[in-house]
Design an enzyme around this catalytic site. Structure first.
Site, PDB file in Angstrom:
ATOM      1  N   ASP A  36      17.057 -20.263  58.085  1.00  0.00           N
ATOM      2  CA  ASP A  36      17.876 -20.641  59.037  1.00  0.00           C
ATOM      3  C   ASP A  36      18.478 -19.458  59.750  1.00  0.00           C
ATOM      4  OD1 ASP A  36      20.222 -23.020  59.764  1.00  0.00           O
ATOM      5  OD2 ASP A  36      21.355 -21.126  59.531  1.00  0.00           O
ATOM      6  N   ASN A  76      24.890 -19.138  70.451  1.00  0.00           N
ATOM      7  CA  ASN A  76      25.036 -20.177  71.630  1.00  0.00           C
ATOM      8  C   ASN A  76      26.246 -19.829  72.377  1.00  0.00           C
ATOM      9  OD1 ASN A  76      22.494 -21.047  71.656  1.00  0.00           O
ATOM     10  ND2 ASN A  76      22.769 -23.031  70.291  1.00  0.00           N
ATOM     11  N   ASP A 133      17.868 -20.847  73.321  1.00  0.00           N
ATOM     12  CA  ASP A 133      16.507 -21.382  73.277  1.00  0.00           C
ATOM     13  C   ASP A 133      15.496 -20.204  73.234  1.00  0.00           C
ATOM     14  OD1 ASP A 133      17.405 -23.960  73.202  1.00  0.00           O
ATOM     15  OD2 ASP A 133      17.031 -24.373  75.241  1.00  0.00           O
ATOM     16  N   GLU A 153      18.576 -24.797  64.302  1.00  0.00           N
ATOM     17  CA  GLU A 153      18.042 -23.294  64.076  1.00  0.00           C
ATOM     18  C   GLU A 153      17.529 -23.389  62.795  1.00  0.00           C
ATOM     19  OE1 GLU A 153      22.399 -23.306  62.841  1.00  0.00           O
ATOM     20  OE2 GLU A 153      20.984 -24.422  64.271  1.00  0.00           O
TER      21      GLU A 153
END
Length: 519
Positions: free
Chosen positions: A379, A387, A396, A423
């Site tokens: 992760d 973000n 992205d 993620e």
């Protein structure tokens, strides 16, 4: 690698339709051409065989006629020679001899005249009323022959012009002896050249055909078509005299004429009673004219059929190509749909659907082979903050960079890198124990750090990942959820321990995670 494959039997190889169509069309065309060739070859052989039979029959008739012609003249000369030998040719005998000569000539159409010469070659008696004047025949070959040979057999000499009236004749001569056997003179019967010309014309041959009468040494006596300049020429160097006659006294031969160069089928025959050879020939062009016409028509028909087959084949092949192109497009579209259905569009990694399919396969294979199966769950640390700070577009891009690092560490075809969700990523490692899984996980962590992706909201200042590893040997009764849950528990342990690290779930930890999941 995880598509369904048939488990029993080897699939049959099927020849591509396009290749099969081309081979079929070529085979049909070759078959038609081959059949045409065989038919034309057989027809050509038949026409040549029929021509050979006709040629043999024609030469047999010519030989018989020629032999009869000379034999009748020979018999006349023999009877006259006996008379002269017994009674001589004194002044008292000349009138009787002249009348006898004239009657014999009148009785035989082939005779130009009968002549008697004395020891010096001067005229004594002829079948004509007036005795020729001038020099005699002492210079003629036939006269010299009888002077030097005591044989009483008839002698046939080369064609000459008669000194009586200039007509072309073939001399048939005999030696005449006196009662004591000494040379008394020569008796000669002139065979008309025109007689053989008329005889030859009674046979039907093509315009380029030919007939000839020759001596066995090759000297030409008579020929159709008649060419005066050729009379007396030698055919000794021709194929018939050089190659064929020494091996057989009669037969057939396809020969290029040394006289006019025309290729003809010659029938030839050597006479039994006289040193003469007759030959009748039809030109190869005339013999094969009907065959040539048939061959042209048949070739045109077969050519049109082959053209039709080729046109049909071209259309068919064009349709096959279109079909194959459409099939290829459909296959590509299907593969694209399959890729879309089984892979993540952003990262290019496998999605959860392909991941679950792979787990089913590897569980079964691992149970059969008793081989270990490992799973890494990872992760991105503090990704929500990333973000929020940089936006979803940059987020992205970050996901794609991390995915590339994960995929780069999967060296084997059997290794499967998965975007598990958001993620979170997973790496499935068949035939890999816990130690091997930990090594690969650490490699992934280092590779992500090596990308130096800036993350101001992370304690390290860069993007990092946390990873959890779990490994076991399937036994056929395992649960996919439990397997994923244990790897996820290891990931939770890595995050709880401070992130940016690899955690391995021990057996005790696995049991604790299992109890916690049961609660």
């Amino acid at each position: 690698m995880y598509d369904h494959q048939p488990s029993s039997g080897r699939p049959l190889k099927r020849m591509p339709l396009l290749k099969a169509a081309v081979l079929f069309i070529v085979a049909v065309c070759l078959t038609l051409v081959g059949l045409l060739y065989l038919q034309l070859d057989q027809s050509r052989r038949y026409d040549l065989e029929q021509a050979q039979v006709a040629s043999q029959n024609l030469t047999r008739a010519m030989a018989q006629q020629a032999e009869d012609t000379f034999m009748k003249a020979d018999l006349v000369l023999s009877s006259l020679a006996d008379w002269i030998q017994a009674d001589g040719y004194g002044a008292a005998q000349v009138p009787r001899l002249q009348r006898a000569f004239a009657r014999r000539v009148a009785a035989l159409n082939q005779l130009h005249g009968i002549f008697l010469f004395d020891r010096q070659g001067q005229w004594v008696v002829t079948s004509f009323e007036d005795l020729p004047r001038g020099k005699g025949v002492a210079d003629r070959d036939y006269f010299k022959f009888h002077q030097q040979n005591i044989s009483s057999r008839a002698h046939i000499g080369p064609a000459i012009r008669s000194r009586e009236n200039g007509e072309w004749i073939i001399p048939l001569s005999k030696r005449v002896n006196d009662k004591d056997g000494k040379f008394l003179g020569v008796l000669m019967a002139g065979i008309k050249m025109s007689y053989f010309d008329q005889f030859f014309k009674s046979f039907s041959i093509d315009d380029n055909g030919s007939m000839f009468l020759a001596m066995t040494d090759g000297t030409l006596l008579a020929r159709r078509p008649f060419v005066e300049a050729q009379i007396g020429s030698s055919l000794a160097q021709g194929e018939i005299f050089q190659k064929w006659l020494p091996g057989a006294s009669s037969g057939n031969a396809m020969v290029s004429s040394m006289v006019d160069g025309v290729i003809r089928l010659h029938g030839y025959r050597q006479l039994d009673a006289y040193p003469l050879v007759v030959s009748a020939a039809s030109s190869q062009t005339a013999i094969l004219k009907r065959w040539s016409d048939t061959a042209f028509q048949s070739s045109m028909i077969v050519g049109l059929v082959v053209l039709g087959v080729c046109l049909f084949g071209w259309v068919f092949i064009h349709q096959v190509r279109n079909g194959e192109r459409i099939e290829a497009d459909l296959r590509a579209a299907q593969e694209t749909l399959e890729l879309i259905a089984t892979h993540d569009s952003l990262t290019g990694l496998a999605n959860r659907r392909l991941f679950e399919r792979a787990l089913d396969i590897e569980f079964g294979r691992g149970a059969r082979q008793a081989s270990p199966l490992s799973l890494i769950m990872l992760d991105i640390d503090f990704f929500k903050r990333y973000n929020d700070t940089y936006g979803h577009v940059v987020g992205d891009h970050c996901l794609a960079e991390v995915a590339g690092a994960v995929k780069a560490c999967c060296q084997r075809k059997a290794d499967l890198a998965v975007r598990y969700g958001g993620e979170e990523f997973a790496v499935l490692l068949p035939d890999t124990d816990l130690r091997g899984a930990k090594i690969i996980a650490e490699e992934i962590r280092q590779r992500v750090m090596g990308k130096n992706i800036t993350h101001t909201e992370s304690p390290t200042g860069y993007i990092t990942v946390s990873l959890g590893c779990y490994s076991f040997v399937p036994n056929g009764r395992d649960s996919i959820e439990v397997f994923i849950g244990r790897a996820d528990a290891a990931l939770y342990q890595a995050k709880h321990s401070g992130r940016n690290r690899v955690a391995v779930l021990s057996m005790e930890g696995a049991e604790e995670a299992l109890i916690r999941s049961d609660r």
